[in-house]
Structure formats: C-alpha cells, structure tokens
Write a protein that holds these residues in place. Structure first.
Motif, PDB file in Angstrom:
ATOM      1  N   CYS A   1       0.833  -1.463  -0.069  1.00 56.60           N
ATOM      2  CA  CYS A   1       0.094   0.187   0.062  1.00 56.60           C
ATOM      3  C   CYS A   1       0.782   1.142   0.039  1.00 56.60           C
ATOM      4  O   CYS A   1       1.927   1.375   0.625  1.00 56.60           O
ATOM      5  N   LEU A   2       0.612   2.171  -0.896  1.00 54.40           N
ATOM      6  CA  LEU A   2       1.320   3.530  -0.865  1.00 54.40           C
ATOM      7  C   LEU A   2       1.219   4.206   0.439  1.00 54.40           C
ATOM      8  O   LEU A   2       0.204   4.212   1.304  1.00 54.40           O
ATOM      9  N   PRO A   3       2.028   4.849   1.024  1.00 51.14           N
ATOM     10  CA  PRO A   3       2.288   5.521   2.237  1.00 51.14           C
ATOM     11  C   PRO A   3       1.273   6.576   2.137  1.00 51.14           C
ATOM     12  O   PRO A   3       0.862   7.227   1.137  1.00 51.14           O
ATOM     13  N   GLN A   4       0.634   6.992   3.270  1.00 47.22           N
ATOM     14  CA  GLN A   4      -0.351   8.055   3.286  1.00 47.22           C
ATOM     15  C   GLN A   4      -1.563   7.931   2.459  1.00 47.22           C
ATOM     16  O   GLN A   4      -2.324   8.894   2.301  1.00 47.22           O
ATOM     17  N   GLU A   5      -1.891   6.575   1.942  1.00 44.65           N
ATOM     18  CA  GLU A   5      -3.162   6.565   1.074  1.00 44.65           C
ATOM     19  C   GLU A   5      -4.198   5.285   2.024  1.00 44.65           C
ATOM     20  O   GLU A   5      -3.394   4.497   2.705  1.00 44.65           O
ATOM     21  N   SER A   6      -5.238   5.510   1.840  1.00 47.19           N
ATOM     22  CA  SER A   6      -6.078   4.492   2.496  1.00 47.19           C
ATOM     23  C   SER A   6      -5.857   2.980   1.585  1.00 47.19           C
ATOM     24  O   SER A   6      -5.174   3.169   0.298  1.00 47.19           O
ATOM     25  N   LEU A   7      -6.376   1.920   2.136  1.00 51.15           N
ATOM     26  CA  LEU A   7      -5.884   0.774   1.561  1.00 51.15           C
ATOM     27  C   LEU A   7      -6.772   0.587   0.065  1.00 51.15           C
ATOM     28  O   LEU A   7      -6.039   0.349  -0.786  1.00 51.15           O
ATOM     29  N   GLY A   8      -7.952   1.192   0.037  1.00 56.20           N
ATOM     30  CA  GLY A   8      -8.755   1.275  -1.193  1.00 56.20           C
ATOM     31  C   GLY A   8      -7.854   2.036  -2.241  1.00 56.20           C
ATOM     32  O   GLY A   8      -8.161   1.740  -3.382  1.00 56.20           O
ATOM     33  N   LEU A   9      -7.389   2.998  -1.891  1.00 59.57           N
ATOM     34  CA  LEU A   9      -6.828   3.910  -3.066  1.00 59.57           C
ATOM     35  C   LEU A   9      -5.212   3.365  -3.362  1.00 59.57           C
ATOM     36  O   LEU A   9      -4.763   3.986  -4.458  1.00 59.57           O
ATOM     37  N   GLY A  10      -4.475   3.245  -2.192  1.00 57.92           N
ATOM     38  CA  GLY A  10      -3.121   2.989  -2.263  1.00 57.92           C
ATOM     39  C   GLY A  10      -2.508   1.487  -2.578  1.00 57.92           C
ATOM     40  O   GLY A  10      -1.445   1.288  -2.729  1.00 57.92           O
ATOM     41  N   ILE A  11      -3.639   0.393  -2.726  1.00 55.18           N
ATOM     42  CA  ILE A  11      -3.237  -0.693  -2.838  1.00 55.18           C
ATOM     43  C   ILE A  11      -2.647  -1.192  -4.342  1.00 55.18           C
ATOM     44  O   ILE A  11      -3.068  -0.761  -5.035  1.00 55.18           O
ATOM     45  N   HIS A  12      -1.553  -1.828  -4.452  1.00 60.01           N
ATOM     46  CA  HIS A  12      -0.781  -2.424  -5.475  1.00 60.01           C
ATOM     47  C   HIS A  12      -0.334  -3.693  -5.511  1.00 60.01           C
ATOM     48  O   HIS A  12       0.144  -4.239  -4.415  1.00 60.01           O
ATOM     49  N   THR A  13      -0.590  -4.280  -6.488  1.00 58.78           N
ATOM     50  CA  THR A  13       0.140  -5.912  -6.823  1.00 58.78           C
ATOM     51  C   THR A  13       1.488  -5.874  -6.703  1.00 58.78           C
ATOM     52  O   THR A  13       2.080  -4.921  -7.363  1.00 58.78           O
ATOM     53  N   LEU A  14       2.187  -6.884  -6.358  1.00 58.65           N
ATOM     54  CA  LEU A  14       3.674  -7.169  -6.631  1.00 58.65           C
ATOM     55  C   LEU A  14       3.798  -8.416  -7.193  1.00 58.65           C
ATOM     56  O   LEU A  14       3.583  -9.443  -6.205  1.00 58.65           O
ATOM     57  N   VAL A  15       4.008  -8.459  -8.556  1.00 58.75           N
ATOM     58  CA  VAL A  15       4.049  -9.651  -9.459  1.00 58.75           C
ATOM     59  C   VAL A  15       5.372  -9.784 -10.279  1.00 58.75           C
ATOM     60  O   VAL A  15       5.437 -10.846 -10.671  1.00 58.75           O
ATOM     61  N   ASN A  16       6.155  -8.719 -10.171  1.00 56.29           N
ATOM     62  CA  ASN A  16       7.195  -8.972 -10.927  1.00 56.29           C
ATOM     63  C   ASN A  16       8.549  -7.945 -10.390  1.00 56.29           C
ATOM     64  O   ASN A  16       8.371  -7.240  -9.541  1.00 56.29           O
ATOM     65  N   ASP A  17       9.597  -7.980 -11.099  1.00 56.09           N
ATOM     66  CA  ASP A  17      10.762  -7.085 -10.890  1.00 56.09           C
ATOM     67  C   ASP A  17      10.180  -5.667 -10.966  1.00 56.09           C
ATOM     68  O   ASP A  17      10.598  -4.866 -10.152  1.00 56.09           O
ATOM     69  N   GLY A  18       9.512  -5.322 -11.807  1.00 59.82           N
ATOM     70  CA  GLY A  18       8.916  -3.768 -11.935  1.00 59.82           C
ATOM     71  C   GLY A  18       8.177  -3.572 -10.755  1.00 59.82           C
ATOM     72  O   GLY A  18       8.444  -2.336 -10.327  1.00 59.82           O
ATOM     73  N   ASP A  19       7.299  -4.274 -10.299  1.00 62.64           N
ATOM     74  CA  ASP A  19       6.448  -3.943  -9.127  1.00 62.64           C
ATOM     75  C   ASP A  19       7.391  -3.804  -7.910  1.00 62.64           C
ATOM     76  O   ASP A  19       7.318  -2.991  -7.183  1.00 62.64           O
ATOM     77  N   TYR A  20       8.133  -4.787  -7.909  1.00 66.40           N
ATOM     78  CA  TYR A  20       9.305  -4.728  -6.743  1.00 66.40           C
ATOM     79  C   TYR A  20      10.268  -3.509  -6.739  1.00 66.40           C
ATOM     80  O   TYR A  20      10.531  -2.893  -5.331  1.00 66.40           O
ATOM     81  N   LYS A  21      10.468  -3.029  -7.800  1.00 62.48           N
ATOM     82  CA  LYS A  21      11.441  -1.987  -7.829  1.00 62.48           C
ATOM     83  C   LYS A  21      10.277  -0.773  -7.556  1.00 62.48           C
ATOM     84  O   LYS A  21      10.972   0.172  -6.649  1.00 62.48           O
ATOM     85  N   GLU A  22       9.142  -0.540  -7.766  1.00 60.96           N
ATOM     86  CA  GLU A  22       8.268   0.503  -7.397  1.00 60.96           C
ATOM     87  C   GLU A  22       8.157   0.454  -5.951  1.00 60.96           C
ATOM     88  O   GLU A  22       8.265   1.484  -5.255  1.00 60.96           O
ATOM     89  N   PHE A  23       8.062  -0.809  -5.263  1.00 60.73           N
ATOM     90  CA  PHE A  23       7.979  -0.965  -3.957  1.00 60.73           C
ATOM     91  C   PHE A  23       9.059  -0.491  -2.967  1.00 60.73           C
ATOM     92  O   PHE A  23       8.985   0.492  -2.168  1.00 60.73           O
ATOM     93  N   LEU A  24      10.370  -0.896  -3.565  1.00 59.53           N
ATOM     94  CA  LEU A  24      11.678  -0.275  -3.217  1.00 59.53           C
ATOM     95  C   LEU A  24      11.629   1.141  -3.404  1.00 59.53           C
ATOM     96  O   LEU A  24      12.016   1.998  -2.219  1.00 59.53           O
ATOM     97  N   ASP A  25      11.389   1.707  -4.270  1.00 63.03           N
ATOM     98  CA  ASP A  25      11.598   3.186  -4.595  1.00 63.03           C
ATOM     99  C   ASP A  25      10.830   3.952  -3.681  1.00 63.03           C
ATOM    100  O   ASP A  25      11.123   4.902  -3.024  1.00 63.03           O
ATOM    101  N   LEU A  26       9.557   3.432  -3.434  1.00 65.65           N
ATOM    102  CA  LEU A  26       8.659   4.157  -2.373  1.00 65.65           C
ATOM    103  C   LEU A  26       9.019   3.695  -0.878  1.00 65.65           C
ATOM    104  O   LEU A  26       9.136   4.981  -0.028  1.00 65.65           O
ATOM    105  N   ALA A  27       9.678   2.628  -0.684  1.00 67.93           N
ATOM    106  CA  ALA A  27      10.047   2.482   0.591  1.00 67.93           C
ATOM    107  C   ALA A  27      11.488   3.150   1.075  1.00 67.93           C
ATOM    108  O   ALA A  27      11.392   3.618   2.192  1.00 67.93           O
ATOM    109  N   TYR A  28      12.146   3.367   0.019  1.00 65.07           N
ATOM    110  CA  TYR A  28      13.551   3.948   0.430  1.00 65.07           C
ATOM    111  C   TYR A  28      13.446   5.587   0.209  1.00 65.07           C
ATOM    112  O   TYR A  28      14.285   6.120   0.572  1.00 65.07           O
ATOM    113  N   ALA A  29      12.405   5.787  -0.202  1.00 66.73           N
ATOM    114  CA  ALA A  29      12.071   7.377  -0.589  1.00 66.73           C
ATOM    115  C   ALA A  29      11.990   8.215   0.860  1.00 66.73           C
ATOM    116  O   ALA A  29      11.761   7.971   1.683  1.00 66.73           O
TER     117      ALA A  29
END
Length: 97
Positions: free
Chosen positions: A69-97
C-alpha cells in the motif's frame, strides 16, 4: 508499509508484513491478519524472486497474491500488486524514499 529505522543507514528499512488475513470491501480493509515486522534486512539487495523466497521463509507459507500500500493512502486507493521485478522496484523506490 516501510520506514527507515535509522536515518544514517539508508539500506535498512522497517517493513511490516500482514498476512493470512482476509479482504473485506466497503471500505476495503484487511481483516484479522498475522503480522511480522522486519528491521534487519537489506531489501535493496533482493530481486523479486529473492523477496518472495524471504516472504515464504518468514510466513512459512506461499502466497500467490502479494500487495503493498502506498504511504499516506487508504487501502482502497493505495493498494498495488507485487508480481514482478518492476513492481518490486516500485515498492523499493517508495520504501526508500
């Protein structure tokens, strides 16, 4: 989701995992999950497959659907799936930001 436990160590973040729960709609919530918090893993050194293996060892189960889930977002608006390396990179970019 994730935050840095120590501002001077940019490789280590805190990741809170919620698993074995159930989604309920209107508003979207994740009901009755088990929880684990990881503070001592350098997730930037993992690829998607290594992350999935880490989750398997942590939760002692295999999950076919992984979300974050994107930080500062509700679950309904911020939820994203993690199914491949691209999604994992997006997760890391957000987490380390």
């Amino acid at each position: 989701m994730a935050s840095s436990p120590n501002p001077t160590d940019q490789n280590f973040i805190v990741v809170d995992f919620h698993y074995n729960g159930q989604f309920a709609p209107n508003p979207l919530v994740y009901f009755d999950p088990d929880r684990a918090s990881v503070r001592d893993a350098d997730f930037s050194g993992f690829g998607y497959e290594q992350f999935m293996e880490f989750l398997h060892k942590l939760t002692k189960s295999r999950s076919k659907d992984i979300y974050f889930c994107l930080p500062q977002e509700s679950l309904g608006l911020g939820i994203h799936t993690l199914v491949n390396d691209g999604d994992y990179k997006e997760f890391l970019d957000l987490a380390y930001a």
